[in-house]
Write a protein that holds these residues in place. Structure first.
Motif, mmCIF file in Angstrom:
data_model
loop_
_atom_site.group_PDB
_atom_site.id
_atom_site.type_symbol
_atom_site.label_atom_id
_atom_site.label_comp_id
_atom_site.label_asym_id
_atom_site.label_seq_id
_atom_site.Cartn_x
_atom_site.Cartn_y
_atom_site.Cartn_z
ATOM 1 N N ALA A 147 48.670 34.676 45.483
ATOM 2 C CA ALA A 147 49.290 34.583 44.155
ATOM 3 C C ALA A 147 50.602 35.354 44.155
ATOM 4 C CB ALA A 147 48.357 35.153 43.094
ATOM 5 N N PHE A 148 51.520 34.901 43.335
ATOM 6 C CA PHE A 148 52.819 35.555 43.199
ATOM 7 C C PHE A 148 53.118 35.708 41.709
ATOM 8 C CE2 PHE A 148 52.651 33.547 47.264
ATOM 9 C CZ PHE A 148 53.319 34.400 48.121
ATOM 10 N N VAL A 149 53.753 36.823 41.377
ATOM 11 C CA VAL A 149 54.154 37.070 39.993
ATOM 12 C C VAL A 149 55.676 37.181 39.975
ATOM 13 C CG1 VAL A 149 53.951 38.602 38.009
ATOM 14 C CG2 VAL A 149 51.976 38.264 39.518
ATOM 15 N N GLY B 121 54.142 39.908 45.381
ATOM 16 C CA GLY B 121 53.104 39.146 46.071
ATOM 17 C C GLY B 121 53.383 39.105 47.559
ATOM 18 N N PRO B 122 52.545 38.485 48.321
ATOM 19 C CA PRO B 122 51.361 37.765 47.846
ATOM 20 C C PRO B 122 50.231 38.712 47.440
ATOM 21 C CG PRO B 122 51.473 37.682 50.235
ATOM 22 C CD PRO B 122 52.726 38.351 49.779
ATOM 23 N N HIS B 123 49.660 38.433 46.293
ATOM 24 C CA HIS B 123 48.394 39.053 45.923
ATOM 25 C C HIS B 123 47.276 38.190 46.518
ATOM 26 C CE1 HIS B 123 50.526 41.536 42.966
ATOM 27 N NE2 HIS B 123 51.206 40.444 42.681
ATOM 28 N N PHE B 124 46.230 38.841 47.009
ATOM 29 C CA PHE B 124 45.090 38.124 47.624
ATOM 30 C C PHE B 124 45.580 37.258 48.792
ATOM 31 C CE2 PHE B 124 44.912 37.803 42.902
ATOM 32 C CZ PHE B 124 44.291 39.020 42.705
ATOM 33 N N ALA B 125 46.382 37.869 49.639
ATOM 34 C CA ALA B 125 47.051 37.127 50.714
ATOM 35 C C ALA B 125 46.047 36.395 51.593
ATOM 36 C CB ALA B 125 47.880 38.088 51.559
ATOM 37 N N GLY B 126 46.350 35.162 51.862
ATOM 38 C CA GLY B 126 45.505 34.355 52.733
ATOM 39 C C GLY B 126 44.454 33.550 51.995
ATOM 40 N N TYR C 85 43.618 36.638 34.469
ATOM 41 C CA TYR C 85 42.476 36.185 35.263
ATOM 42 C C TYR C 85 42.995 35.303 36.399
ATOM 43 C CZ TYR C 85 39.568 37.600 31.279
ATOM 44 O OH TYR C 85 38.951 38.305 30.287
ATOM 45 N N ALA C 86 42.405 35.459 37.569
ATOM 46 C CA ALA C 86 42.816 34.653 38.727
ATOM 47 C C ALA C 86 41.591 34.081 39.417
ATOM 48 C CB ALA C 86 43.613 35.504 39.718
ATOM 49 N N SER C 87 41.710 32.824 39.819
ATOM 50 C CA SER C 87 40.666 32.169 40.611
ATOM 51 C C SER C 87 41.062 32.226 42.080
ATOM 52 C CB SER C 87 40.494 30.716 40.178
ATOM 53 O OG SER C 87 39.642 30.054 41.101
ATOM 54 N N GLN C 88 40.263 32.931 42.861
ATOM 55 C CA GLN C 88 40.540 33.178 44.283
ATOM 56 C C GLN C 88 39.407 32.558 45.089
ATOM 57 O OE1 GLN C 88 40.347 37.364 45.071
ATOM 58 N NE2 GLN C 88 40.662 37.172 47.265
ATOM 59 N N LEU D 53 57.591 29.629 49.196
ATOM 60 C CA LEU D 53 56.204 30.082 49.054
ATOM 61 C C LEU D 53 55.275 29.099 49.771
ATOM 62 C CD1 LEU D 53 56.020 31.112 45.280
ATOM 63 C CD2 LEU D 53 56.615 32.511 47.263
ATOM 64 N N PRO D 54 54.017 29.487 49.954
ATOM 65 C CA PRO D 54 53.025 28.481 50.360
ATOM 66 C C PRO D 54 52.946 27.378 49.296
ATOM 67 C CG PRO D 54 52.151 30.715 50.550
ATOM 68 C CD PRO D 54 53.436 30.837 49.800
#
Lengths: 375, 98
Positions: free
Chosen positions: A18-20, A34-39, A56-59, A363-364
């Motif tokens: 995720a990126f902000v 970011g990346p948050h929660f990389a990979g 809220y984030a769905s990972q 970005l990805p």
């Protein structure tokens, strides 16, 4: 100077984190975190309208399944909350691609929709299609089983991306009314807070199902509404851009002069309920813009009459896609419009779509874009 | 103490560096080790085993003493070298995806 005291936070979910993206109200210079929660695959990140610091984030990942992350400081820090999504009762079966029956099996969360009024209440749209609710900030989840229990459930079937519940729209004027959409079952509405649901697909016409006007089976890609007029809905279907003026009871086509009416995203201008945006994609077999030109189309008439918006967008050799959750608007004046591509670009327009610039280019693949307007 | 090696993403999620040291109640088996792991690191629940089926996730493997234990029954006792701490119990993310 307009918007000087305001800011914008763009929440981007990608295939690898995720990126902000943040900017002041001018929306000219951007900070990228970011990346948050990389990979990990981040299908969706969304902020609470009642508390913009609550996100809220769905990972998820193929190795480790589903996680839900929560931030209480606008995305600076995150804590995992509950990730247990268990269908209510005996899950039952739905149609598989080959027509056989397949038990419902949780795979991932596609979409998180925080309540309009309570930061601790959030809805989750999941694959295999179902809707869950948390009333404690994501610490526990309960299925709104009346949706999956609708009599048509055994006839639902997956689209190419899976049988996902990807759209959740909360009616600002009626807390008991919620609209959702499922690929490839169609659109549904509850008027009692999620206890009972009914399909709202009257007027849809889909040639890829045996009965093109069936009650369910339509591959709805995305629905949008303007909060001032929640009974008017706009839909990007697999093919066809549609409009409803009666809360989904009936739909009519408003594809008009679009170069192709296939696509995924659709959204509404923050201040003009009749101004809508789509990104036409060539076809269901060729998920890229027609002629290699990335263009947004805007209608100021609620559909049918569309204008091409291309200033600042690639004019040639562009073969990206824009996925269903990857467009959003801010509520500044002028309205900002944002979308992300599978090529990793996030484009922004600070003038309602007239001119576009990339905030980031590499970005990805972008899965989702949401925007928070900060005061 | 049982030494457990986690895959990189789970080390990040659990906020640990290197191996995890666990006290395991009773017989040390894949099931009891993961039970102990999830008690100490609740954020890992659901990431190694499915919440409903309790089966380990298909792209994860359990290795110890140069053996693949992934297909052993979950209550199979772990090798003595793991019990003594001479060798770790390794939870490995299979090479797959991009």
């Amino acid at each position: 100077m307009p918007n000087k005291a305001s800011g914008v936070r763009v929440l981007v979910g990608t295939r690898k984190g995720a990126f902000v993206l943040t900017s002041d109200g001018k929306r000219e210079r951007w900070d990228i975190s970011g990346p948050h929660f990389a990979g990990w695959e981040i299908y969706h990140v969304k902020g609470s309208p009642a508390d913009p610091n609550r996100l809220y984030a769905s990972q998820s990942s193929g190795w480790h399944g589903q996680l839900i992350q929560r931030s209480d400081d606008g995305g600076k820090t995150w804590e995992p909350v509950d990730n247990k999504f268990v269908y209510d009762g005996v899950p039952g079966t739905h149609q598989w691609y080959d027509g056989t029956l397949r038990p419902w099996e949780f795979k991932r969360v596609w979409h998180l929709e925080p309540s309009l009024t309570d930061p601790d209440t959030v809805y989750a749209g999941v694959e295999d299609a179902a809707m869950f609710r948390s009333g404690d900030g994501g610490k526990s989840w309960q299925e709104l089983a009346g949706l999956r229990g609708h009599g048509s459930g055994p006839r639902w079937q997956p689209g190419a991306g899976g049988m996902c519940l990807h759209t959740i729209l909360l009616d600002p004027s009626d807390p008991a009314r919620i609209f959702i959409a499922i690929s490839a079952a169609g659109a549904f509405r509850t008027d009692d807070g999620g206890k009972t649901w009914r399909p709202i697909n009257n007027g849809l016409h889909s040639l890829y199902i045996p009965d093109p006007t069936a009650e369910v089976g339509h591959c709805v890609h995305r629905i949008a509404m303007h909060r001032s007029r929640p009974s008017v809905l706009f839909m990007q279907k697999h093919w066809d851009v549609m409009r409803s003026d009666d809360a989904g009871d009936s739909w009519h086509e408003v594809s008009g002069n679009l170069p192709t009416d296939f696509g995924f995203v659709i959204d509404v201008h923050a201040h003009e309920p009749e101004t809508i945006y789509v990104v036409p994609i060539k076809s269901d077999g060729e998920h890229f813009p027609p002629d290699g030109k990335l263009r947004v189309y805007r209608s100021r008439t609620g559909g049918n009459e569309w204008e091409e918006l291309s200033k600042g967008l690639p004019e040639r050799d562009c073969y990206v896609n824009v996925l269903r959750d990857a467009m959003a608007v801010d509520s500044l004046d002028k309205c900002g419009v944002y979308f992300g591509t599978t090529g990793g670009q996030v484009y922004a327009s600070a003038d309602a779509g007239d001119c576009w610039t990339p905030i980031v280019r590499d970005l990805p693949a972008v899965l989702s874009v949401e925007v928070q307007t900060l005061s | 103490m049982i030494r457990v090696v986690l895959p990189q993403h789970l080390r990040t999620l659990a906020r640990v560096n290197g191996e995890v040291m666990l006290d395991v109640d009773g017989q040390a088996t894949p099931r009891s080790v993961i039970d102990a792991l999830e008690r100490s690191y609740p954020m890992l629940r659901g990431t190694i085993r499915d919440h409903v089926t309790r089966e380990h996730r298909p792209f994860l493997r359990f290795f110890a003493c140069a053996e693949d234990l992934s297909h052993e029954l979950p209550d199979t006792p772990l090798p003595d070298a793991v019990l003594s701490g001479a060798e770790p119990f390794i939870i490995l993310a299979a090479i797959a995806g991009g």
